[in-house]
Design a protein around this motif. Structure first.
Motif, PDB file in Angstrom:
ATOM      1  N   VAL A 149       0.838  -1.205   0.000  1.00  0.00           N
ATOM      2  CA  VAL A 149       0.000   0.000   0.000  1.00  0.00           C
ATOM      3  C   VAL A 149       0.870   1.251   0.000  1.00  0.00           C
ATOM      4  N   ARG A 150       1.960   1.231   0.761  1.00  0.00           N
ATOM      5  CA  ARG A 150       2.871   2.382   0.783  1.00  0.00           C
ATOM      6  C   ARG A 150       3.519   2.597  -0.582  1.00  0.00           C
ATOM      7  N   ARG A 151       3.919   1.504  -1.224  1.00  0.00           N
ATOM      8  CA  ARG A 151       4.577   1.637  -2.520  1.00  0.00           C
ATOM      9  C   ARG A 151       3.631   2.164  -3.586  1.00  0.00           C
ATOM     10  N   VAL A 152       2.371   1.764  -3.545  1.00  0.00           N
ATOM     11  CA  VAL A 152       1.399   2.255  -4.524  1.00  0.00           C
ATOM     12  C   VAL A 152       1.272   3.770  -4.418  1.00  0.00           C
ATOM     13  N   ARG A 153       1.286   4.282  -3.201  1.00  0.00           N
ATOM     14  CA  ARG A 153       1.137   5.726  -2.987  1.00  0.00           C
ATOM     15  C   ARG A 153       2.331   6.514  -3.518  1.00  0.00           C
ATOM     16  N   THR A 154       3.506   5.918  -3.519  1.00  0.00           N
ATOM     17  CA  THR A 154       4.714   6.644  -3.926  1.00  0.00           C
ATOM     18  C   THR A 154       5.164   6.338  -5.352  1.00  0.00           C
ATOM     19  N   ALA A 155       4.555   5.324  -5.986  1.00  0.00           N
ATOM     20  CA  ALA A 155       4.978   4.944  -7.339  1.00  0.00           C
ATOM     21  C   ALA A 155       4.649   6.046  -8.329  1.00  0.00           C
ATOM     22  N   ARG A 156       5.579   6.363  -9.207  1.00  0.00           N
ATOM     23  CA  ARG A 156       5.392   7.430 -10.183  1.00  0.00           C
ATOM     24  C   ARG A 156       5.145   6.881 -11.585  1.00  0.00           C
ATOM     25  N   ARG A 157       5.835   5.810 -11.931  1.00  0.00           N
ATOM     26  CA  ARG A 157       5.656   5.255 -13.264  1.00  0.00           C
ATOM     27  C   ARG A 157       4.299   4.568 -13.387  1.00  0.00           C
ATOM     28  N   ARG A 158       3.633   4.795 -14.490  1.00  0.00           N
ATOM     29  CA  ARG A 158       2.266   4.293 -14.671  1.00  0.00           C
ATOM     30  C   ARG A 158       2.213   2.769 -14.617  1.00  0.00           C
ATOM     31  N   HIS A 159       3.116   2.105 -15.343  1.00  0.00           N
ATOM     32  CA  HIS A 159       3.099   0.638 -15.362  1.00  0.00           C
ATOM     33  C   HIS A 159       3.345   0.068 -13.973  1.00  0.00           C
ATOM     34  N   LEU A 160       4.269   0.674 -13.252  1.00  0.00           N
ATOM     35  CA  LEU A 160       4.567   0.185 -11.905  1.00  0.00           C
ATOM     36  C   LEU A 160       3.378   0.401 -10.976  1.00  0.00           C
ATOM     37  N   ARG A 161       2.735   1.548 -11.105  1.00  0.00           N
ATOM     38  CA  ARG A 161       1.585   1.844 -10.238  1.00  0.00           C
ATOM     39  C   ARG A 161       0.431   0.871 -10.506  1.00  0.00           C
ATOM     40  N   ILE A 162       0.185   0.575 -11.778  1.00  0.00           N
ATOM     41  CA  ILE A 162      -0.884  -0.374 -12.114  1.00  0.00           C
ATOM     42  C   ILE A 162      -0.554  -1.763 -11.581  1.00  0.00           C
ATOM     43  N   GLY A 163       0.690  -2.209 -11.818  1.00  0.00           N
ATOM     44  CA  GLY A 163       1.090  -3.524 -11.343  1.00  0.00           C
ATOM     45  C   GLY A 163       1.000  -3.644  -9.832  1.00  0.00           C
ATOM     46  N   LEU A 164       1.459  -2.624  -9.131  1.00  0.00           N
ATOM     47  CA  LEU A 164       1.407  -2.658  -7.669  1.00  0.00           C
ATOM     48  C   LEU A 164      -0.037  -2.628  -7.166  1.00  0.00           C
ATOM     49  N   SER A 165      -0.902  -1.903  -7.854  1.00  0.00           N
ATOM     50  CA  SER A 165      -2.307  -1.861  -7.450  1.00  0.00           C
ATOM     51  C   SER A 165      -2.958  -3.231  -7.578  1.00  0.00           C
ATOM     52  N   VAL A 166      -2.674  -3.906  -8.694  1.00  0.00           N
ATOM     53  CA  VAL A 166      -3.212  -5.264  -8.878  1.00  0.00           C
ATOM     54  C   VAL A 166      -2.620  -6.208  -7.840  1.00  0.00           C
ATOM     55  N   LEU A 167      -1.337  -6.046  -7.566  1.00  0.00           N
ATOM     56  CA  LEU A 167      -0.680  -6.880  -6.571  1.00  0.00           C
ATOM     57  C   LEU A 167      -1.308  -6.692  -5.193  1.00  0.00           C
ATOM     58  N   VAL A 168      -1.599  -5.452  -4.831  1.00  0.00           N
ATOM     59  CA  VAL A 168      -2.233  -5.176  -3.540  1.00  0.00           C
ATOM     60  C   VAL A 168      -3.620  -5.811  -3.475  1.00  0.00           C
ATOM     61  N   ILE A 169      -4.373  -5.717  -4.572  1.00  0.00           N
ATOM     62  CA  ILE A 169      -5.696  -6.355  -4.602  1.00  0.00           C
ATOM     63  C   ILE A 169      -5.563  -7.866  -4.433  1.00  0.00           C
ATOM     64  N   GLY A 170      -4.558  -8.454  -5.107  1.00  0.00           N
ATOM     65  CA  GLY A 170      -4.324  -9.884  -4.945  1.00  0.00           C
ATOM     66  C   GLY A 170      -3.938 -10.244  -3.521  1.00  0.00           C
ATOM     67  N   LEU A 171      -3.142  -9.394  -2.890  1.00  0.00           N
ATOM     68  CA  LEU A 171      -2.755  -9.648  -1.495  1.00  0.00           C
ATOM     69  C   LEU A 171      -3.954  -9.550  -0.556  1.00  0.00           C
ATOM     70  N   VAL A 172      -4.880  -8.642  -0.864  1.00  0.00           N
ATOM     71  CA  VAL A 172      -6.110  -8.572  -0.058  1.00  0.00           C
ATOM     72  C   VAL A 172      -6.875  -9.891  -0.181  1.00  0.00           C
ATOM     73  N   GLY A 173      -6.969 -10.407  -1.413  1.00  0.00           N
ATOM     74  CA  GLY A 173      -7.622 -11.698  -1.600  1.00  0.00           C
ATOM     75  C   GLY A 173      -6.914 -12.809  -0.862  1.00  0.00           C
ATOM     76  N   ALA A 174      -5.575 -12.814  -0.908  1.00  0.00           N
ATOM     77  CA  ALA A 174      -4.812 -13.842  -0.196  1.00  0.00           C
ATOM     78  C   ALA A 174      -4.982 -13.711   1.308  1.00  0.00           C
ATOM     79  N   LEU A 175      -5.056 -12.480   1.791  1.00  0.00           N
ATOM     80  CA  LEU A 175      -5.269 -12.264   3.228  1.00  0.00           C
ATOM     81  C   LEU A 175      -6.620 -12.832   3.663  1.00  0.00           C
ATOM     82  N   LEU A 176      -7.662 -12.536   2.898  1.00  0.00           N
ATOM     83  CA  LEU A 176      -8.990 -13.069   3.214  1.00  0.00           C
ATOM     84  C   LEU A 176      -9.003 -14.589   3.127  1.00  0.00           C
ATOM     85  N   ALA A 177      -8.316 -15.143   2.135  1.00  0.00           N
ATOM     86  CA  ALA A 177      -8.291 -16.597   1.974  1.00  0.00           C
ATOM     87  C   ALA A 177      -7.628 -17.272   3.168  1.00  0.00           C
ATOM     88  N   ASN A 178      -6.545 -16.710   3.644  1.00  0.00           N
ATOM     89  CA  ASN A 178      -5.860 -17.333   4.777  1.00  0.00           C
ATOM     90  C   ASN A 178      -6.616 -17.114   6.087  1.00  0.00           C
TER      91      ASN A 178
END
Length: 384
Positions: A158-187
């Motif tokens: 979440v911290r990295r998404v807020r500070t990411a400047r490059r568009r591709h990196l920001r999109i990838g990190l956002s999807v990654l965070v969403i996936g981590l939320v899913g993994a958190l709920l699953a566990n």
């Protein structure tokens, strides 16, 4: 669907492995490659016929590898965030703490698994629904270790998404965070199901609903994590495709000129130092070929027609430069045949690009491509 996703994980692992060969000291790249590899292994051991073969070797190995592999994958995601966001010394200290906690939980889980009966090792999840025992403890410890890694990875993500400047990196990190939320709920659901299995029967509607929710969330979370890790890399590769294509075409277009120059001076080819030039990189091969051609043009300086050296400053057309170059190559071939010395003596300048050498290496290569094309065209006319 799971088979397709497993194959995609292996494809991502292979891609990261190739990139790691080019940059073996890149800690972050090594972390991403290891994370994809452990996830691929965890998904593979549960597929037929690998699962049956491993159970034949030692009962329960697939279940152990599957649980440890997924925990390791999320731990490596955490490691990626920690090392990419903090100074090395501080990151090492934080990872020591995480390693101690996750490693301790997994060590207890492995010990519990090793002491469990064979039928429990084969399927700890199903065995945990039959009452409190080795399976319940194993499932709880493995889930807690994964939960710990996912939670802290999510916090850093979440911290990295807020500070990411490059568009591709920001999109990838956002999807990654969403996936981590899913993994958190699953566990979290995994822990809840383990506790529910102590007091409820396996056929209880609440437990069945929790199992269905777990499957849905995990199938949403794991691909999200994998896609989030891969997206910035794939997007970067797609963006770099036009550059790769241009460099490949230039490398190919330089071949006629390179062939003639290296034929005139066989010792011209640069010695390849191990690790200095990547033979599979078209960018490195293009640069290397251009350097060898430029060296050859300098070595051809004494062989250019003496009467036309006033054009050596780059004022001549490409066709005229190519004609002079053909003449110099012919004289060089005669000199090599009879062992004579250069006929024109030393000169201060050689064939030069029309821009006078400005624009850097890319401009020089564009000029060399024009010269190579003109040389080939003139050779074709002569042979015709």
């Amino acid at each position: 669907m799971l088979v397709t996703f497993t194959l995609l994980l292996w494809a991502g692992t292979a891609l990261k492995g190739l990139q790691l060969l080019r940059a073996p000291d890149d800690r972050l790249l090594r972390t991403v490659a290891s994370g994809l590899a452990t996830a691929a292994i965890a998904f593979t051991v549960g597929r037929h016929p690998v699962e049956g073969w491993l159970d034949g070797v030692y009962p329960g190995i697939p279940s152990l590898v599957r649980n440890l592999g997924m925990t390791a994958a999320f731990y490596l995601v955490l490691s990626f965030f920690v090392y990419s966001a903090q100074q090395h010394r501080r990151a090492v200290g934080e990872m020591l703490r995480h390693r101690a906690i996750v490693g301790g939980l997994l060590a207890l889980a492995v010990l519990t698994w090793a002491l469990a009966p064979a039928q429990v090792r084969l399927d700890p999840r199903a065995a945990s629904y039959e009452g409190f025992g080795h399976a319940t403890v194993f499932q709880a410890l493995a889930a807690l270790a994964t939960l710990y890694s996912v939670f802290h990875a999510l916090r850093h993500g979440v911290r990295r998404v807020r500070t990411a400047r490059r568009r591709h990196l920001r999109i990838g990190l956002s999807v990654l965070v969403i996936g981590l939320v899913g993994a958190l709920l699953a566990n979290l659901l995994s822990v809840v199901m383990t506790l529910m299995g102590i007091v409820l029967s396996p056929q209880a509607p609440a437990l069945t609903a929790a199992q269905l929710a777990y499957v849905v969330v995990i199938l949403f979370g794991i691909p999200g994590v994998a896609f989030g890790l891969a997206y910035p890399i794939v997007a970067g590769m797609v963006a770099a495709t036009p550059v790769w294509w241009r460099h490949w075409r230039q490398h190919r277009a330089l071949r006629p000129l390179w062939t003639e120059v290296t034929r005139a001076f066989p010792a011209l080819t640069l010695r390849r130092t191990i690790g200095a030039v990547r033979p599979w990189s078209i960018h490195a091969r293009r640069y290397r070929r251009a350097c060898e051609i430029r060296d050859g043009l300098v070595m051809l300086a004494p062989y250019y027609p003496a009467a036309e050296r006033e054009d050596a400053e780059g004022t001549a057309t490409t066709e005229r430069c190519a004609a002079r170059l053909r003449e110099a190559l012919r004289v060089r071939a005669e000199a090599r045949a009879d062992g004579s010395e250069p006929v024109g003596g030393e000169v201060a300048t050689v064939l030069a690009p029309r821009n006078g050498g400005g624009g850097g290496m890319d401009a020089d290569i564009r000029w060399l491509v024009e010269l190579s094309t003109a040389l080939r065209r003139g050779q074709f006319v002569e042979s015709g």
